[in-house]
Design a protein around this motif. Structure first.
Motif, PDB file in Angstrom:
ATOM      1  N   ASP A   1     -10.545  18.400  -3.618  1.00  0.00           N
ATOM      2  CA  ASP A   1     -10.763  17.147  -4.412  1.00  0.00           C
ATOM      3  C   ASP A   1     -10.843  15.843  -3.518  1.00  0.00           C
ATOM      4  N   VAL A   2     -11.197  14.911  -3.826  1.00  0.00           N
ATOM      5  CA  VAL A   2     -11.064  13.632  -3.069  1.00  0.00           C
ATOM      6  C   VAL A   2     -10.210  12.567  -3.925  1.00  0.00           C
ATOM      7  N   THR A   3      -9.390  11.993  -3.019  1.00  0.00           N
ATOM      8  CA  THR A   3      -8.530  10.813  -3.669  1.00  0.00           C
ATOM      9  C   THR A   3      -8.765   9.426  -3.109  1.00  0.00           C
ATOM     10  N   VAL A   4      -9.468   8.731  -3.775  1.00  0.00           N
ATOM     11  CA  VAL A   4      -9.803   7.145  -3.636  1.00  0.00           C
ATOM     12  C   VAL A   4      -8.692   6.119  -4.022  1.00  0.00           C
ATOM     13  N   SER A   5      -8.464   5.395  -3.249  1.00  0.00           N
ATOM     14  CA  SER A   5      -7.298   4.157  -3.453  1.00  0.00           C
ATOM     15  C   SER A   5      -7.880   2.921  -3.114  1.00  0.00           C
ATOM     16  N   ALA A   6      -7.394   1.828  -4.157  1.00  0.00           N
ATOM     17  CA  ALA A   6      -7.579   0.487  -3.707  1.00  0.00           C
ATOM     18  C   ALA A   6      -6.386  -0.323  -3.971  1.00  0.00           C
ATOM     19  N   SER A   7      -6.007  -1.029  -2.748  1.00  0.00           N
ATOM     20  CA  SER A   7      -4.795  -1.696  -3.072  1.00  0.00           C
ATOM     21  C   SER A   7      -4.838  -3.329  -2.697  1.00  0.00           C
ATOM     22  N   ALA A   8      -3.779  -3.922  -2.807  1.00  0.00           N
ATOM     23  CA  ALA A   8      -3.736  -5.474  -2.291  1.00  0.00           C
ATOM     24  C   ALA A   8      -2.362  -5.639  -1.581  1.00  0.00           C
ATOM     25  N   ARG A   9      -2.404  -5.785  -0.357  1.00  0.00           N
ATOM     26  CA  ARG A   9      -1.175  -6.047   0.468  1.00  0.00           C
ATOM     27  C   ARG A   9      -1.041  -7.424   0.600  1.00  0.00           C
ATOM     28  N   ARG A  10       0.518  -7.946   0.609  1.00  0.00           N
ATOM     29  CA  ARG A  10       0.665  -9.234   0.764  1.00  0.00           C
ATOM     30  C   ARG A  10       1.560  -9.314   1.917  1.00  0.00           C
ATOM     31  N   LEU A  11       1.163 -10.164   2.824  1.00  0.00           N
ATOM     32  CA  LEU A  11       2.300 -10.353   4.283  1.00  0.00           C
ATOM     33  C   LEU A  11       3.222 -11.311   3.877  1.00  0.00           C
ATOM     34  N   GLU A  12       4.380 -11.041   3.921  1.00  0.00           N
ATOM     35  CA  GLU A  12       5.482 -12.120   3.501  1.00  0.00           C
ATOM     36  C   GLU A  12       5.575 -13.318   4.394  1.00  0.00           C
ATOM     37  N   GLU A  13       5.343 -13.202   5.816  1.00  0.00           N
ATOM     38  CA  GLU A  13       5.474 -14.117   6.899  1.00  0.00           C
ATOM     39  C   GLU A  13       4.359 -15.279   6.615  1.00  0.00           C
ATOM     40  N   THR A  14       3.128 -14.746   6.208  1.00  0.00           N
ATOM     41  CA  THR A  14       2.085 -15.712   5.970  1.00  0.00           C
ATOM     42  C   THR A  14       1.739 -16.086   4.775  1.00  0.00           C
ATOM     43  N   ASN A  15       2.197 -15.379   3.541  1.00  0.00           N
ATOM     44  CA  ASN A  15       1.995 -15.420   2.206  1.00  0.00           C
ATOM     45  C   ASN A  15       0.541 -15.096   2.060  1.00  0.00           C
ATOM     46  N   ASP A  16       0.028 -14.173   3.026  1.00  0.00           N
ATOM     47  CA  ASP A  16      -1.780 -13.911   3.011  1.00  0.00           C
ATOM     48  C   ASP A  16      -1.591 -12.768   2.080  1.00  0.00           C
ATOM     49  N   VAL A  17      -2.830 -12.558   1.615  1.00  0.00           N
ATOM     50  CA  VAL A  17      -3.195 -11.057   0.682  1.00  0.00           C
ATOM     51  C   VAL A  17      -4.555 -10.500   1.308  1.00  0.00           C
ATOM     52  N   ALA A  18      -4.251  -9.117   1.382  1.00  0.00           N
ATOM     53  CA  ALA A  18      -5.506  -8.592   2.175  1.00  0.00           C
ATOM     54  C   ALA A  18      -5.812  -7.262   1.144  1.00  0.00           C
ATOM     55  N   ALA A  19      -6.999  -6.989   1.048  1.00  0.00           N
ATOM     56  CA  ALA A  19      -7.380  -5.575   0.368  1.00  0.00           C
ATOM     57  C   ALA A  19      -7.222  -4.540   1.295  1.00  0.00           C
ATOM     58  N   VAL A  20      -6.831  -3.206   0.825  1.00  0.00           N
ATOM     59  CA  VAL A  20      -6.532  -2.020   1.363  1.00  0.00           C
ATOM     60  C   VAL A  20      -7.328  -1.001   0.884  1.00  0.00           C
ATOM     61  N   PHE A  21      -8.402  -0.263   1.243  1.00  0.00           N
ATOM     62  CA  PHE A  21      -9.023   0.946   0.762  1.00  0.00           C
ATOM     63  C   PHE A  21      -8.606   2.072   1.389  1.00  0.00           C
ATOM     64  N   GLY A  22      -8.630   3.277   0.873  1.00  0.00           N
ATOM     65  CA  GLY A  22      -8.304   4.591   1.383  1.00  0.00           C
ATOM     66  C   GLY A  22      -8.910   5.762   0.709  1.00  0.00           C
ATOM     67  N   VAL A  23      -9.298   6.692   1.582  1.00  0.00           N
ATOM     68  CA  VAL A  23      -9.650   8.105   1.114  1.00  0.00           C
ATOM     69  C   VAL A  23      -9.132   9.199   1.682  1.00  0.00           C
ATOM     70  N   SER A  24      -8.467  10.266   0.861  1.00  0.00           N
ATOM     71  CA  SER A  24      -7.754  11.174   1.471  1.00  0.00           C
ATOM     72  C   SER A  24      -8.448  12.385   0.824  1.00  0.00           C
ATOM     73  N   VAL A  25      -8.309  13.505   1.828  1.00  0.00           N
ATOM     74  CA  VAL A  25      -9.213  14.619   1.287  1.00  0.00           C
ATOM     75  C   VAL A  25      -8.274  15.690   1.726  1.00  0.00           C
ATOM     76  N   PRO A  26      -7.915  16.814   1.115  1.00  0.00           N
ATOM     77  CA  PRO A  26      -7.312  17.896   1.591  1.00  0.00           C
ATOM     78  C   PRO A  26      -7.833  18.498   2.770  1.00  0.00           C
ATOM     79  N   PHE A  27      -7.043  19.000   3.700  1.00  0.00           N
ATOM     80  CA  PHE A  27      -7.555  19.990   5.078  1.00  0.00           C
ATOM     81  C   PHE A  27      -7.221  21.409   4.604  1.00  0.00           C
ATOM     82  N   PRO A  28      -8.003  22.238   4.199  1.00  0.00           N
ATOM     83  CA  PRO A  28      -7.874  23.772   3.816  1.00  0.00           C
ATOM     84  C   PRO A  28      -7.692  24.334   5.005  1.00  0.00           C
ATOM     85  N   VAL A  29      -6.503  24.645   5.475  1.00  0.00           N
ATOM     86  CA  VAL A  29      -6.070  25.266   6.657  1.00  0.00           C
ATOM     87  C   VAL A  29      -5.440  26.717   6.478  1.00  0.00           C
ATOM     88  N   PHE A  30      -4.559  26.730   5.488  1.00  0.00           N
ATOM     89  CA  PHE A  30      -3.878  27.847   5.141  1.00  0.00           C
ATOM     90  C   PHE A  30      -4.573  28.349   3.924  1.00  0.00           C
TER      91      PHE A  30
END
Length: 419
Positions: A271-300
């Motif tokens: 299965d695929v897990t997608v993520s969408a987040s918002a990151r806030r930088l305390e020092e500059t008070n800026d906000v940036a978007a964070v996107f991610g994808v995770s896929v299990p690696f069937p080794v064992f």
């Protein structure tokens, strides 16, 4: 004076008639038939309640299987409580967002297929519980009716024994027989009355057992005419194993195992897990978007062993289905033969054999009273009649029991189609 007495009698008659017209008439207790007993038992049987709960649980599991995976709320803070410029929260980076699993490979539809198969098996299990209950109630009813028949026979035999004792007493007093005849007749009376007492006690137990099954006292008469009736002549129509409950249960197990194979194969696709987040930088008070994808690696665990296991279980279920088909066909053939043989025995025992024994006993009684037959002839005729009556009741009970077992085996599977 005569007129006064006549007037008094007329008044008394009118009063009695008026009282009889106003008095309530006791209604007779309704006969408890087998179908009524089955209806009452179905409303209180724990096995039916348990089977119904199993069906409801399977239907709820079917609903759960159709749900998609829930999203996950993710929140994290980085670069805090460190040293130097990372001391405190001035360099903190806070990220908040959602992670959404995406199922691939048809996992959801495979889960639903497994749940559907399990639900079908639960509905067949409920039908099996109903058929088993019907068999148990029928057997309890047969036992109660047979016990009633045995009581009637025992009472008649006890009365015959008392009459034989009276006849022997008359013969002894008249000097036409030895006192030993009176003693023999008294022993016969004692044994007949003891048999009557035992039969009455067993009848009470049988009716109480039936009452426990149906959830209410058995106060009315039972259907003795149904018990005495032997149905059908000639060979019965053969019932094919296909479509019976026993085979339907095995086929449902195969369907469940097949659905499990499909689910095991679907589980091999990561299965695929997608993520969408918002990151806030305390020092500059800026906000940036964070996107991610995770896929299990069937080794064992690549899921191959699970597929192998599911295939083996499906092969096992299929083999058991074939065995159930053979066993059901054999059981049905044996049950049909048992019903036919029991019907033949019941007809003979309750028909010509019983009539001949009754006639022989009647002739022996007349001949004994007239001094033409000895007491041993009478006792032998009465013993034969008692044994023939008992054999007739046992044969009828065996016939009804064989019928109940055959009907249980031939019970049709329920319709599992969904709207």
């Amino acid at each position: 004076m005569h007129r006064i007495i006549a007037a008094f009698l007329a008044a008394a008659s009118c009063a009695s008639l008026a009282q009889a017209q106003t008095a309530p008439i006791a209604s007779p207790v309704a006969q408890l038939t087998l179908e009524r007993a089955l209806e009452l038992a179905g409303a209180v049987a724990p096995s039916i309640e348990a089977a119904s709960a199993s069906v409801r649980a399977a239907e709820a599991a079917r609903t759960v299987a159709g749900y998609r995976p829930n999203p996950t709320i993710v929140a994290e803070t980085e670069n805090v409580v460190g040293s130097g410029q990372y001391r405190g929260l001035r360099s903190a980076e806070t990220t908040a967002g959602l992670e959404l699993p995406i199922e691939l490979g048809g996992k959801r539809s495979a889960r639903v297929a497994v749940a559907d198969a399990v639900s079908d098996r639960a509905r067949i299990g409920a039908a099996l519980a109903t058929a088993d209950l019907r068999l148990a109630i029928t057997q309890a009813y047969i036992e109660a009716v047979a016990a009633e028949r045995r009581v009637v026979t025992a009472r008649e035999q006890a009365e015959i024994a008392r009459e034989a004792l009276r006849a022997a007493t008359v013969r002894v007093r008249a000097g036409r027989a030895s006192p030993i005849e009176q003693q023999r007749a008294d022993v016969l009376r004692i044994n007949a009355e003891a048999t009557e007492e035992r039969a009455e006690r067993l009848t009470i137990v049988a009716r109480d057992n039936l009452a426990r099954r149906i959830g209410q006292p058995v106060s009315g008469p039972l259907d003795l005419a149904w018990f005495d009736r032997v149905e059908g002549y000639g060979p019965a129509l053969r019932v094919a194993p296909a479509g019976t409950l026993a085979l339907a249960a095995a086929q449902a197990d195969v369907a469940t195992a097949t659905a499990q194979v499909r689910l095991a194969r679907a589980q091999r696709v990561p299965d695929v897990t997608v993520s969408a987040s918002a990151r806030r930088l305390e020092e500059t008070n800026d906000v940036a978007a964070v996107f991610g994808v995770s896929v299990p690696f069937p080794v064992f665990n690549r899921g191959g062993a699970a597929v192998t296991q599911a295939n083996a279980e499906r092969d096992q279920a299929e083999a058991l289905r074939r065995a159930a088909e053979l066993d059901t066909a054999q059981a049905l053939a044996n049950a049909e033969a048992e019903v036919a043989n029991a019907a033949t025995t019941a007809r003979a025992a309750s028909g010509p054999a019983l009539a001949a024994a009754q006639e022989a006993a009647r002739i022996a009684r007349i001949g004994y009273r007239e001094g033409k037959f000895g007491q041993l002839d009478l006792l032998d005729a009465e013993r034969t009649l008692s044994e023939t009556r008992t054999a007739a009741i046992d044969a009828l009970a065996a016939y009804r029991d064989a019928q109940a077992h055959r009907n249980r085996l031939a019970t049709a599977a329920p319709d599992l189609s969904r709207n």
